[in-house]
Design an enzyme around this catalytic site. Sequence first.
Site, mmCIF file in Angstrom:
data_model
loop_
_atom_site.group_PDB
_atom_site.id
_atom_site.type_symbol
_atom_site.label_atom_id
_atom_site.label_comp_id
_atom_site.label_asym_id
_atom_site.label_seq_id
_atom_site.Cartn_x
_atom_site.Cartn_y
_atom_site.Cartn_z
ATOM 1 C CB SER A 114 -0.985 -0.060 1.185
ATOM 2 O OG SER A 114 -1.990 0.907 1.062
ATOM 3 C CG ASP A 166 -5.821 -4.737 -3.350
ATOM 4 O OD1 ASP A 166 -6.125 -5.346 -2.316
ATOM 5 O OD2 ASP A 166 -4.773 -4.936 -3.953
ATOM 6 C CG HIS A 170 -5.380 -2.912 0.520
ATOM 7 N ND1 HIS A 170 -5.428 -1.841 -0.318
ATOM 8 C CD2 HIS A 170 -4.594 -2.519 1.548
ATOM 9 C CE1 HIS A 170 -4.694 -0.873 0.179
ATOM 10 N NE2 HIS A 170 -4.174 -1.255 1.309
#
Length: 189
Positions: A114, A166, A170
Amino acid sequence: MSYLPCVEIEPPQPAETSVIWLHGLGASGHDFEPVVPELARKSTRFVFPHAPQIPVTVNGGMVMPAWYDIISLGGGGPIDEDGIRRSAARIDALIEREIERGIPAERIVVAGFSQGGAVAYEVALRHPARLAGLMALSTYFATADSIQCSDANQALPIFIAHGTFDPMEHAVCLEEIQDIAAFLHSVLD
């Protein structure tokens, strides 16, 4: 030199390779600690740095672990490139520390999930020495338009994974962990 605090998992055999793995927004270096046994790496040191505590604009200025400020959600908004590069410099220092500990740069993988993945792109693609690989998990390439890529990593092996769900919560799944293990095997063995 002052390094970011990290969770470090030493391998059962002397370390010959390293993975520096950055967590996502609001998380910590402990996030991916549980996957290490699933990756079956007998000589790989895992380094999971903790992001600094900073105010995050999209969360009303709340102070939380973050690699850089998130100014707006969705594409097209302003990006905190200075924050990304500040965090990248701190990860560069961890790479240098691994080199000082006897791990050659070409035996180091930089990984990020991320928000940590955006920093991992910046670190790995501009690093002046050849690295082993980059893992970009559920992330985006925030500095794609401004990065100064190094010649050393023009052919860097990159593992990119992004789940179907996502856009919401996620995480990594078992299938992805198996693919990560295979990627690490291909670039570190």
